[in-house]
Design a protein around this motif. Structure first.
Motif, PDB file in Angstrom:
ATOM      1  N   ALA A   1      56.419   9.318  50.992  1.00 33.89           N
ATOM      2  CA  ALA A   1      55.581   8.167  50.650  1.00 33.89           C
ATOM      3  C   ALA A   1      55.759   7.759  49.186  1.00 33.89           C
ATOM      4  O   ALA A   1      55.627   6.577  48.849  1.00 33.89           O
ATOM      5  N   LEU A   2      56.067   8.720  48.340  1.00 34.41           N
ATOM      6  CA  LEU A   2      56.352   8.407  46.935  1.00 34.41           C
ATOM      7  C   LEU A   2      57.744   7.805  46.758  1.00 34.41           C
ATOM      8  O   LEU A   2      58.071   7.314  45.691  1.00 34.41           O
ATOM      9  N   GLY A   3      58.566   7.873  47.792  1.00 35.46           N
ATOM     10  CA  GLY A   3      59.913   7.313  47.718  1.00 35.46           C
ATOM     11  C   GLY A   3      60.951   8.332  47.308  1.00 35.46           C
ATOM     12  O   GLY A   3      62.076   7.967  46.955  1.00 35.46           O
ATOM     13  N   LEU A   4      60.607   9.610  47.344  1.00 34.52           N
ATOM     14  CA  LEU A   4      61.533  10.670  46.942  1.00 34.52           C
ATOM     15  C   LEU A   4      62.195  11.261  48.179  1.00 34.52           C
ATOM     16  O   LEU A   4      61.521  11.731  49.092  1.00 34.52           O
ATOM     17  N   ARG A   5      63.520  11.227  48.213  1.00 33.09           N
ATOM     18  CA  ARG A   5      64.265  11.733  49.355  1.00 33.09           C
ATOM     19  C   ARG A   5      65.226  12.861  48.981  1.00 33.09           C
ATOM     20  O   ARG A   5      65.523  13.715  49.791  1.00 33.09           O
ATOM     21  N   LYS A   6      65.705  12.850  47.735  1.00 38.82           N
ATOM     22  CA  LYS A   6      66.691  13.843  47.308  1.00 38.82           C
ATOM     23  C   LYS A   6      66.237  14.536  46.034  1.00 38.82           C
ATOM     24  O   LYS A   6      65.479  13.979  45.245  1.00 38.82           O
ATOM     25  N   LEU A   7      66.741  15.720  45.848  1.00 41.08           N
ATOM     26  CA  LEU A   7      66.482  16.483  44.637  1.00 41.08           C
ATOM     27  C   LEU A   7      67.064  15.726  43.439  1.00 41.08           C
ATOM     28  O   LEU A   7      68.183  15.229  43.502  1.00 41.08           O
ATOM     29  N   GLY A   8      66.313  15.610  42.378  1.00 42.99           N
ATOM     30  CA  GLY A   8      66.786  14.934  41.177  1.00 42.99           C
ATOM     31  C   GLY A   8      66.552  13.435  41.178  1.00 42.99           C
ATOM     32  O   GLY A   8      66.805  12.773  40.180  1.00 42.99           O
ATOM     33  N   GLN A   9      66.055  12.889  42.274  1.00 46.68           N
ATOM     34  CA  GLN A   9      65.811  11.456  42.356  1.00 46.68           C
ATOM     35  C   GLN A   9      64.590  11.081  41.521  1.00 46.68           C
ATOM     36  O   GLN A   9      63.614  11.827  41.460  1.00 46.68           O
ATOM     37  N   VAL A  10      64.660   9.926  40.868  1.00 42.34           N
ATOM     38  CA  VAL A  10      63.561   9.452  40.024  1.00 42.34           C
ATOM     39  C   VAL A  10      63.082   8.110  40.560  1.00 42.34           C
ATOM     40  O   VAL A  10      63.885   7.230  40.864  1.00 42.34           O
ATOM     41  N   VAL A  11      61.760   7.963  40.697  1.00 46.50           N
ATOM     42  CA  VAL A  11      61.165   6.690  41.090  1.00 46.50           C
ATOM     43  C   VAL A  11      60.088   6.339  40.079  1.00 46.50           C
ATOM     44  O   VAL A  11      59.557   7.200  39.380  1.00 46.50           O
ATOM     45  N   GLU A  12      59.761   5.052  39.987  1.00 52.89           N
ATOM     46  CA  GLU A  12      58.758   4.582  39.046  1.00 52.89           C
ATOM     47  C   GLU A  12      57.643   3.897  39.827  1.00 52.89           C
ATOM     48  O   GLU A  12      57.901   3.083  40.707  1.00 52.89           O
ATOM     49  N   HIS A  13      56.399   4.247  39.512  1.00 55.20           N
ATOM     50  CA  HIS A  13      55.231   3.691  40.189  1.00 55.20           C
ATOM     51  C   HIS A  13      54.208   3.241  39.161  1.00 55.20           C
ATOM     52  O   HIS A  13      54.219   3.699  38.020  1.00 55.20           O
ATOM     53  N   GLU A  14      53.289   2.372  39.609  1.00 52.29           N
ATOM     54  CA  GLU A  14      52.130   2.021  38.795  1.00 52.29           C
ATOM     55  C   GLU A  14      51.228   3.249  38.700  1.00 52.29           C
ATOM     56  O   GLU A  14      51.145   4.042  39.630  1.00 52.29           O
ATOM     57  N   ASN A  15      50.549   3.394  37.590  1.00 51.15           N
ATOM     58  CA  ASN A  15      49.658   4.537  37.375  1.00 51.15           C
ATOM     59  C   ASN A  15      48.287   4.220  37.986  1.00 51.15           C
ATOM     60  O   ASN A  15      47.348   3.869  37.295  1.00 51.15           O
ATOM     61  N   THR A  16      48.186   4.349  39.321  1.00 53.15           N
ATOM     62  CA  THR A  16      46.938   4.089  40.027  1.00 53.15           C
ATOM     63  C   THR A  16      46.332   5.408  40.508  1.00 53.15           C
ATOM     64  O   THR A  16      47.050   6.408  40.614  1.00 53.15           O
ATOM     65  N   PRO A  17      45.048   5.415  40.824  1.00 46.88           N
ATOM     66  CA  PRO A  17      44.422   6.648  41.312  1.00 46.88           C
ATOM     67  C   PRO A  17      45.065   7.188  42.582  1.00 46.88           C
ATOM     68  O   PRO A  17      45.191   8.406  42.745  1.00 46.88           O
ATOM     69  N   SER A  18      45.494   6.320  43.483  1.00 50.56           N
ATOM     70  CA  SER A  18      46.111   6.796  44.725  1.00 50.56           C
ATOM     71  C   SER A  18      47.461   7.459  44.456  1.00 50.56           C
ATOM     72  O   SER A  18      47.763   8.512  45.027  1.00 50.56           O
ATOM     73  N   ILE A  19      48.255   6.890  43.578  1.00 53.77           N
ATOM     74  CA  ILE A  19      49.553   7.484  43.230  1.00 53.77           C
ATOM     75  C   ILE A  19      49.337   8.801  42.499  1.00 53.77           C
ATOM     76  O   ILE A  19      50.018   9.795  42.770  1.00 53.77           O
TER      77      ILE A  19
END
Length: 59
Positions: A25-43
């Motif tokens: 759900a965070l968008g992470l599928r592989k080791l070492g992968q980096v994703v960027e999200h808004e800093n919300t309470p749910s995240i």
């Protein structure tokens, strides 16, 4: 709104299904992968559930 970078640093192998789904759900599928999200309470709650598998950095 502030952004947060999330990087997967440990494998989800042999982890409970809810932790695997949270990483997906965070968008992470592989080791070492980096994703960027808004800093919300749910995240931030999702990150807290898998904090032993990820590292975070303010962007």
């Amino acid at each position: 709104m502030a952004k947060v970078k999330v990087k997967q640093i440990k494998s989800a192998i042999k982890k409970p299904l809810n932790q695997k789904k949270t990483l997906e759900a965070l968008g992470l599928r592989k080791l070492g992968q980096v994703v960027e999200h808004e800093n919300t309470p749910s995240i931030m709650g999702m990150i807290a559930k898998v904090n032993h598998l990820v590292s975070t950095e303010e962007a």
